[in-house]
Design a protein around this motif. Structure first.
Motif, mmCIF file in Angstrom:
data_model
loop_
_atom_site.group_PDB
_atom_site.id
_atom_site.type_symbol
_atom_site.label_atom_id
_atom_site.label_comp_id
_atom_site.label_asym_id
_atom_site.label_seq_id
_atom_site.Cartn_x
_atom_site.Cartn_y
_atom_site.Cartn_z
ATOM 1 N N ILE A 105 0.846 -1.196 0.000
ATOM 2 C CA ILE A 105 0.000 0.000 0.000
ATOM 3 C C ILE A 105 0.885 1.251 0.000
ATOM 4 C CG2 ILE A 105 -1.690 1.296 1.339
ATOM 5 C CD1 ILE A 105 -2.773 -1.315 2.381
ATOM 6 N N GLY A 106 1.932 1.241 0.837
ATOM 7 C CA GLY A 106 2.839 2.383 0.898
ATOM 8 C C GLY A 106 3.526 2.631 -0.426
ATOM 9 N N LEU A 107 3.916 1.540 -1.089
ATOM 10 C CA LEU A 107 4.584 1.688 -2.396
ATOM 11 C C LEU A 107 3.644 2.336 -3.404
ATOM 12 C CD1 LEU A 107 7.218 0.774 -3.931
ATOM 13 C CD2 LEU A 107 5.848 -1.134 -4.764
ATOM 14 N N PHE A 108 2.372 1.886 -3.401
ATOM 15 C CA PHE A 108 1.408 2.463 -4.339
ATOM 16 C C PHE A 108 1.197 3.944 -4.037
ATOM 17 C CE2 PHE A 108 -3.217 3.450 -4.899
ATOM 18 C CZ PHE A 108 -3.135 3.711 -6.261
ATOM 19 N N LEU A 109 0.985 4.270 -2.756
ATOM 20 C CA LEU A 109 0.764 5.681 -2.402
ATOM 21 C C LEU A 109 1.986 6.510 -2.790
ATOM 22 C CD1 LEU A 109 -0.944 5.267 1.079
ATOM 23 C CD2 LEU A 109 -2.005 5.901 -1.100
ATOM 24 N N SER A 110 3.161 5.891 -2.699
ATOM 25 C CA SER A 110 4.390 6.609 -3.011
ATOM 26 C C SER A 110 4.484 6.946 -4.491
ATOM 27 C CB SER A 110 5.581 5.761 -2.575
ATOM 28 O OG SER A 110 6.762 6.503 -2.707
ATOM 29 N N THR A 111 3.845 6.129 -5.348
ATOM 30 C CA THR A 111 3.886 6.441 -6.780
ATOM 31 C C THR A 111 2.910 7.555 -7.132
ATOM 32 O OG1 THR A 111 2.189 4.819 -7.269
ATOM 33 C CG2 THR A 111 4.472 4.074 -7.408
ATOM 34 N N LEU A 112 2.011 7.912 -6.203
ATOM 35 C CA LEU A 112 0.973 8.900 -6.529
ATOM 36 C C LEU A 112 1.483 10.319 -6.391
ATOM 37 C CD1 LEU A 112 -2.159 7.397 -4.738
ATOM 38 C CD2 LEU A 112 -1.543 7.273 -7.147
ATOM 39 N N THR A 113 2.554 10.501 -5.632
ATOM 40 C CA THR A 113 2.916 11.859 -5.241
ATOM 41 C C THR A 113 4.428 12.055 -5.351
ATOM 42 O OG1 THR A 113 2.955 13.387 -3.375
ATOM 43 C CG2 THR A 113 2.987 11.068 -2.843
ATOM 44 N N THR A 114 4.845 13.303 -5.352
ATOM 45 C CA THR A 114 6.271 13.592 -5.262
ATOM 46 C C THR A 114 6.612 14.150 -3.882
ATOM 47 O OG1 THR A 114 5.864 15.763 -6.189
ATOM 48 C CG2 THR A 114 6.568 14.040 -7.720
ATOM 49 N N VAL A 115 5.613 14.165 -2.987
ATOM 50 C CA VAL A 115 5.850 14.649 -1.624
ATOM 51 C C VAL A 115 5.927 13.444 -0.701
ATOM 52 C CG1 VAL A 115 5.039 16.193 0.179
ATOM 53 C CG2 VAL A 115 4.467 16.647 -2.205
ATOM 54 N N PRO A 116 7.124 13.003 -0.317
ATOM 55 C CA PRO A 116 7.228 11.751 0.439
ATOM 56 C C PRO A 116 6.467 11.773 1.752
ATOM 57 C CG PRO A 116 9.392 12.809 0.177
ATOM 58 C CD PRO A 116 8.422 13.610 -0.609
ATOM 59 N N VAL A 117 6.437 12.924 2.432
ATOM 60 C CA VAL A 117 5.752 12.966 3.731
ATOM 61 C C VAL A 117 4.285 12.582 3.582
ATOM 62 C CG1 VAL A 117 5.142 14.408 5.671
ATOM 63 C CG2 VAL A 117 7.347 14.684 4.594
ATOM 64 N N GLY A 118 3.680 13.018 2.487
ATOM 65 C CA GLY A 118 2.271 12.700 2.256
ATOM 66 C C GLY A 118 2.053 11.206 2.192
ATOM 67 N N ALA A 119 2.898 10.512 1.403
ATOM 68 C CA ALA A 119 2.738 9.066 1.263
ATOM 69 C C ALA A 119 3.002 8.363 2.589
ATOM 70 C CB ALA A 119 3.684 8.540 0.184
ATOM 71 N N MET A 120 4.034 8.830 3.319
ATOM 72 C CA MET A 120 4.349 8.199 4.610
ATOM 73 C C MET A 120 3.175 8.324 5.566
ATOM 74 S SD MET A 120 8.055 9.778 5.433
ATOM 75 C CE MET A 120 9.374 9.844 4.247
ATOM 76 N N ALA A 121 2.670 9.558 5.698
ATOM 77 C CA ALA A 121 1.586 9.795 6.645
ATOM 78 C C ALA A 121 0.351 9.003 6.243
ATOM 79 C CB ALA A 121 1.261 11.281 6.716
ATOM 80 N N ALA A 122 0.034 9.016 4.936
ATOM 81 C CA ALA A 122 -1.168 8.316 4.487
ATOM 82 C C ALA A 122 -1.063 6.825 4.807
ATOM 83 C CB ALA A 122 -1.359 8.524 2.991
ATOM 84 N N THR A 123 0.115 6.234 4.605
ATOM 85 C CA THR A 123 0.281 4.800 4.867
ATOM 86 C C THR A 123 0.072 4.499 6.350
ATOM 87 O OG1 THR A 123 1.954 4.863 3.150
ATOM 88 C CG2 THR A 123 1.793 2.851 4.433
#
Lengths: 271, 411
Positions: A180-198
């Motif tokens: 899930i984190g990997l997928f969210l990470s491909t959605l954005t260029t802001v790493p904090v967003g993907a980290m927090a969302a996961t």
């Protein structure tokens, strides 16, 4: 560059980062704190606090398991969220993603390598908790044959093997979340967003799991079997939850892995 | 146009795995259970034949996983059991009673998983709680009950084989005596077990429709379904179904469904089962160090004591004052109502809040029950309990109105 060399360099980068060691250190701190607190305050009454806490003062081996019970709901998912959420978005924010993609057909390979690195971190994180817990317990408390949940007593050696099995169980538990984190990470260029969302998704999933009104949903939540590792402390060990958990995590890996592939292959990489 | 068209197509093709994966999982989720249920066709049996099959079952070794789930329509109790959850560690009496209440509540709500092991001399039940376990080990000479959360074990020692044998001799002698007397009275030999079964079924048929339902699969084994449906319209019970293994005659599942409901209110079923003798090591238990062990010896009367008791009972018929008042049963069959007269049931209400445990328990009952004219009612989908204001307790598998009628009319 061959795939294994790429994975090797990815792992080197991951485990050379100060942040990675800081997170592993924070995880190791959990058993240390539990051990010191119990050493100073004396034994916990049976039935209070996290499972196994009352057994710690009699047998230091249980520090690791108690720490795992404490770390599984929040601390482990937080650190996995950081690593998995950072995997693609971090490269994008540093402007290094396009250099990694110069090789032809490199995108899927890059995703796989990033995922494997995150999985390696899952294993490292769970091992850190168990190993640090065992060491702390060994230093601070007496060590002896361990009493399992069924009331059977096993030797120190077998207990350690079972604790390693628990680390493996929790590692498997975190694989779906890594996808899930990997997928969210491909959605954005802001790493904090993907980290927090996961990390938030892990918490939300556990809250949904706790609501009795949503009981039909709960076997489908990726956090549902997270605390099932207690089944390895029964005599004979029960493997049902391990099998169910592995199947569930494989399903999450398939769905979010393929979503990540779809997103990453069609994405315009500008940085 | 061409280049952008193929570009779009290529873009789409890259999403194909993302579309295919959930579809594949969904198909798998639907098909695997369907396949497990597909085409079970056992030779047809009448209810009597099915009961004979179950009675003739000679399985003495098995191991398997049991799942029990209850959906009794009780209000959500997690908020109630939470503050009392710390009970097991308290070594005073309140703690113990709170734990028992917790156990009861946890049984009445939600899902439980347990493993069972049986061989011809031992039995073990292993209740798999999250990060905890309760175990019952039974052998021919003793039994252990172990609770990992409380780190406590109870040891029950069964009486000597010789004492039991003496009792059995007495029982056998009496049975033969009764049999002789009956045969003398009837002037004919007693009916065979088959005939007894036929008669029992005939008697049951007055109140209950007994049928063999459709064949199914439980824990991967082909089973018959024995269905009992009350003919009585007053009861809340809609149907009771028991799944009986087609080969070994062992019951593998049982469920109780409320009238008008689709899903069972209570269900217990094997999720996997094996009829091979489990390894002997699973029955071994010695209480681990640091366990609080309670010893109990199960008392067995000697034949002489039995004689003496009987003589005493015959000599002095119990007077009402000495004996506990017996529960009164109103009606019969499925809609029977059991009434505990004043004084036999634990008092309940504001005046019983003298101890903290009593207070907690009554607060709990207050939130579980609803107020009606003349008392409070605990309503579940299968069972209704009425606590009247004058201290009587009435219970039955009927509606609250029926209980109120019985309380008012005494019938």
């Amino acid at each position: 560059m061959s795939s294994s060399a790429l994975l090797g360099s990815e792992l080197l980068t991951l485990f050379r980062r100060r942040r990675t060691w800081a997170m592993l250190g924070a995880l190791a701190l959990i058993p240390v704190l539990i051990g010191i607190a119990l050493r100073l305050a004396g034994p916990a009454p049976a039935g209070r606090g996290p499972a196994f806490l009352s057994q710690v003062t009699e047998n230091g081996l249980f520090v690791g398991v108690t720490a795992m019970v404490v770390a599984t709901p929040l601390f482990l998912p937080l650190t996995i969220g950081v690593v998995a959420g950072d995997s693609i978005a971090g490269e994008a924010s540093h402007g290094t993603l396009r250099y990694l993609l110069i090789a032809p057909a490199g995108r899927i390979r890059l995703l796989v390598v990033k995922y494997l690195a995150a999985a390696a971190f899952c294993a490292a994180a769970t091992l850190t908790v168990v190993v640090a817990g065992t060491l702390v317990g060994w230093v601070l408390f007496p060590i002896g044959p361990a009493t399992l949940l069924s009331g059977a007593t096993v030797s120190v050696g077998e207990a350690l093997v079972r604790f390693l099995a628990i680390a493996a169980y929790v590692t498997v538990s975190l694989l779906g979340m890594s996808a899930i984190g990997l997928f969210l990470s491909t959605l954005t260029t802001v790493p904090v967003g993907a980290m927090a969302a996961t990390a938030i998704l892990a918490v939300v999933s556990q809250i949904l799991d706790a609501l009795p009104q949503l009981e039909p949903l709960s076997p489908w939540l990726f956090t549902h079997y997270w605390l099932g590792f207690g089944d390895f402390l029964r005599e004979p060990p029960v493997w049902d939850s391990f099998g169910d958990n592995a199947l569930l995590q494989a399903g999450y890996l398939a769905v979010f892995g393929s979503l990540a592939v779809g997103r990453f292959l069609t994405k315009d990489v500008l940085s | 146009m061409r280049p952008s068209d193929t570009g779009a197509r290529r873009r789409f093709s890259r999403w194909i795995p993302a579309i295919a994966a959930p579809i594949a999982i969904g198909v798998g989720v639907v098909l695997v259970p369907l396949q497990a249920q597909a085409a079970v066709d056992l030779p047809d049996l009448t209810p009597a034949e099915l009961l004979e099959l179950a009675a003739s079952s000679e399985v003495d070794a098995l191991s398997g996983t049991i799942e029990q789930s209850s959906e009794l329509g009780l209000p959500d109790l997690s908020g109630l059991s939470g503050p009392m959850g710390g009970g097991p560690g308290d070594d005073d009496g309140d703690g113990a009673s709170a734990t028992d209440l917790d156990d009861l509540i946890s049984l009445a709500t939600g899902t439980h998983t347990a493993r069972v092991y049986l061989d011809d001399e031992h039995a073990r039940l292993q209740v798999l709680d999250p990060l905890a376990e309760r175990d019952v080990y039974v052998s021919e000479t003793d039994a252990w009950v172990y609770d990992s959360r409380a780190a406590a074990a109870t040891h029950l020692v069964f009486p000597d084989e010789a004492e039991l044998e003496a009792l059995r001799d007495v029982a056998r002698g009496e049975a033969a005596e009764v049999r002789d007397r009956l045969e003398a009275e009837l002037g004919a030999p007693l009916p065979t077990p088959d005939e007894v079964l036929e008669r029992a079924l005939a008697a049951l048929d007055e109140s209950t429709e007994v049928s063999v339902g459709s064949d199914a699969r439980v824990a991967g084994r082909e089973v018959y379904e024995l269905r009992l449906e009350p003919r009585d319209d007053d009861t809340l019970v809609g149907a009771i179904a028991v799944a009986i293994d087609g080969e070994h005659g062992v019951p593998l599942a049982a469920s109780v469904t409320a009238r008008g409901a689709d899903e069972p209110a209570f269900r217990v079923a094997f999720t996997d089962v094996s009829f091979e003798a489990p390894d002997a090591s699973v029955f071994a238990f010695t209480p681990p160090d640091g366990t609080e062990v309670t010893e109990h010896v199960v008392p067995v009367p000697t034949p002489a004591e039995l004689e003496q008791w009987r003589a005493e009972a015959e000599a002095a018929p119990p007077t009402d004052g000495e004996r506990m008042p017996r529960p009164i049963v109103h009606g019969e069959g499925w809609s029977a109502v059991v009434e505990l007269p004043v004084g036999t049931a634990p008092a309940f209400g504001a005046e019983s809040g003298d101890s903290s445990a009593g207070g907690e328990a009554s607060a709990m009952l207050d939130s579980l029950t609803e107020s009606v004219d003349g008392g409070r009612v605990l309503q579940t989908s299968l069972l209704t309990v009425l606590f009247t204001d004058d201290g009587r307790v009435l219970a039955g598998a009927v509606t609250a109105d029926r209980l109120l009628d019985a309380a008012a009319s005494g019938r």
